[in-house]
Enzyme design. Structure first.
Site, mmCIF file in Angstrom:
data_model
loop_
_atom_site.group_PDB
_atom_site.id
_atom_site.type_symbol
_atom_site.label_atom_id
_atom_site.label_comp_id
_atom_site.label_asym_id
_atom_site.label_seq_id
_atom_site.Cartn_x
_atom_site.Cartn_y
_atom_site.Cartn_z
ATOM 1 C CB CYS A 2 12.953 12.444 45.419
ATOM 2 S SG CYS A 2 13.898 11.148 44.634
ATOM 3 N NE ARG A 16 11.307 11.074 41.438
ATOM 4 C CZ ARG A 16 10.912 9.923 42.013
ATOM 5 N NH1 ARG A 16 10.451 8.937 41.274
ATOM 6 N NH2 ARG A 16 10.984 9.775 43.313
ATOM 7 C CG ASN A 79 13.955 6.746 50.171
ATOM 8 O OD1 ASN A 79 13.425 5.711 49.787
ATOM 9 N ND2 ASN A 79 15.164 6.789 50.693
HETATM 10 C C1 TCH Z 1 15.203 5.648 46.469
HETATM 11 C C2 TCH Z 1 14.145 6.030 45.437
HETATM 12 C C3 TCH Z 1 13.496 7.342 45.844
HETATM 13 C C4 TCH Z 1 14.442 8.492 45.629
HETATM 14 C C5 TCH Z 1 14.431 9.350 46.819
HETATM 15 O O1 TCH Z 1 13.425 9.697 47.391
HETATM 16 N N1 TCH Z 1 15.638 9.706 47.228
HETATM 17 C C6 TCH Z 1 15.831 10.425 48.455
HETATM 18 C C7 TCH Z 1 16.612 9.565 49.402
HETATM 19 S S1 TCH Z 1 16.591 10.241 50.994
HETATM 20 O O2 TCH Z 1 15.232 10.447 51.423
HETATM 21 O O3 TCH Z 1 17.328 11.477 50.926
HETATM 22 O O4 TCH Z 1 17.263 9.258 51.819
HETATM 23 C C8 TCH Z 1 13.100 4.945 45.253
HETATM 24 C C9 TCH Z 1 11.950 5.423 44.309
HETATM 25 C C10 TCH Z 1 11.454 4.195 43.572
HETATM 26 C C11 TCH Z 1 12.187 3.030 44.240
HETATM 27 C C12 TCH Z 1 12.316 1.754 43.417
HETATM 28 C C13 TCH Z 1 10.924 1.251 42.998
HETATM 29 O O5 TCH Z 1 10.063 1.171 44.114
HETATM 30 C C14 TCH Z 1 11.036 -0.107 42.272
HETATM 31 C C15 TCH Z 1 11.863 -1.164 43.038
HETATM 32 C C16 TCH Z 1 11.098 -1.729 44.222
HETATM 33 C C17 TCH Z 1 11.908 -2.782 44.982
HETATM 34 O O6 TCH Z 1 11.190 -3.184 46.111
HETATM 35 C C18 TCH Z 1 13.236 -2.193 45.439
HETATM 36 C C19 TCH Z 1 14.022 -1.681 44.252
HETATM 37 C C20 TCH Z 1 13.242 -0.619 43.434
HETATM 38 C C21 TCH Z 1 14.084 -0.401 42.182
HETATM 39 C C22 TCH Z 1 13.080 0.693 44.250
HETATM 40 C C23 TCH Z 1 14.438 1.245 44.734
HETATM 41 C C24 TCH Z 1 14.302 2.607 45.476
HETATM 42 O O7 TCH Z 1 13.595 2.435 46.663
HETATM 43 C C25 TCH Z 1 13.552 3.623 44.583
HETATM 44 C C26 TCH Z 1 14.447 3.881 43.374
#
Ligand code: TCH
Length: 324
Positions: A2, A16, A79
């Site tokens: 992200c 973002r 993340n």
């Molecule tokens: C994975 C998402 C971030 C996107 C990102 O950074 N991707 C890069 C992945 S990587 O580095 O390349 O592995 C994060 C951002 C917000 C998060 C969500 C939010 O925190 C809201 C909830 C929180 C709950 O604990 C888990 C589900 C969830 C719905 C989360 C799922 C996931 O961890 C999300 C969607």
């Protein structure tokens, strides 16, 4: 992966690329002032600032990925797997879980400086939203019009970094990402002089040669450099249309096309949505992977005194303007 950026023209913009391979049924969620923000270990906020952002549409709770409040404070979670560390409950601290963190800050603060005061007493605690949902390993970008900070809870404690470039990607920790920019100080938007040697005559055979060496891949470190270079050299007009167009183009420099990042099981990480908040006007703009048209929601058109969250499903179908 992200990428989150801040951008200031006449107004303040924040948004973002949300890159991932799975969906939690994302919606634009407006949390009005009187929705009771229920926290697990601290007192509820019965009344607070209103906020708008993209959240998981899987629960009644505002599970925000990124959001802004009615005072123009903006926050996004990205993340931070393998680095994020959440603590056990600690008496005498404000024990806030990662899924509560965005509403907790945006519900109470109008500026980064106000938020910094709350962060003095916070303990990011290892409490899941539910047994079905993992504890998200995140770090956060928090920004107002003047400045931004990065918040990272790690095994050695809570790190709060001033962020002079207004960019955040993923691993590793922010101090490394910022230091790594030193390696690119020779890059420029100008045609470079021949610094290689005065013994060879080197030709300027193309425009854009000042950027040779800018990393083009999708790794988090490369996206950080590329987004910072695009943002810090960006030139745009001040109007709303020019600002948001430019903002989406900067995000375009680091977007992920489906297929380029294989994460196994025939899944590919790609840019699910790109967003751009006008934090001064309370407008949330976004577009999705399949829908290139920008959709906008103005938080001030909602009843912000209500106590019910309003959710708008993402408009994900491509909208083509056939001109003949
Ligand atoms: C994975 C998402 C971030 C996107 C990102 O950074 N991707 C890069 C992945 S990587 O580095 O390349 O592995 C994060 C951002 C917000 C998060 C969500 C939010 O925190 C809201 C909830 C929180 C709950 O604990 C888990 C589900 C969830 C719905 C989360 C799922 C996931 O961890 C999300 C969607």
């Amino acid at each position: 992966m992200c990428t989150t950026i801040t951008y200031v023209t006449k107004d303040h913009y924040f948004g973002r690329n949300f890159d991932y391979e799975i969906s939690y049924n994302e919606v634009v969620a407006i949390t009005p002032r009187n929705y009771i923000l229920d926290f697990r270990k601290i007192e509820n906020l019965n009344t607070h600032y209103a906020m708008i952002g993209i959240a998981a549409g899987i629960a009644d709770y505002p599970l925000y990925y990124d959001a802004m409040n009615e005072k123009g404070l903006c926050m996004a979670g990205l993340n931070f797997a393998g680095y994020a560390y959440y603590n056990e409950y600690e008496e005498g601290k404000e024990n806030v879980s990662p899924f509560e963190f965005i509403p907790y800050i945006l519900g109470q603060c109008t500026t980064v400086d106000e938020a910094k005061k709350l962060l003095n007493t916070i303990n990011l605690v290892n409490i899941n939203f539910s047994d079905d949902l993992p504890l998200s390993p995140l770090h956060w970008l928090l920004a107002d019009k003047e400045k931004s900070i990065v918040i990272e809870s790690m095994e050695d404690g809570l790190h709060i970094y001033d962020n002079p470039v207004g960019v955040l990607t993923n691993n590793p920790s922010f101090d490394y990402q910022l230091f790594n920019l030193n390696n690119y100080r020779a890059l420029s938007n100008m045609t470079p002089k021949n610094n290689f040697s005065n013994q060879v005559d080197l030709e300027v055979y193309s425009r854009g040669m000042g950027g040779i060496g800018l990393p083009g891949d999708l790794s988090s470190t490369s996206r950080f450099v590329r987004a910072a270079f695009a943002k810090l050299n960006s030139v745009s007009g001040n109007s709303e249309d020019e600002s948001i167009s430019q903002f989406f183009h900067i995000l375009g420099a680091v977007e992920q096309q489906r297929g380029l990042c294989d994460v196994g099981d025939e899944k590919y990480e790609y840019t699910v949505y790109s967003s751009c908040c006008n934090a001064d006007k309370g407008i949330y703009y976004y577009r999705t992977y399949e829908n290139s048209q920008i959709t906008a929601l103005d938080m001030f058109k909602e009843d912000l005194e209500s106590n019910q969250i309003v959710k708008y499903p993402l408009v994900e179908k491509q909208q083509i303007n056939y001109a003949n």
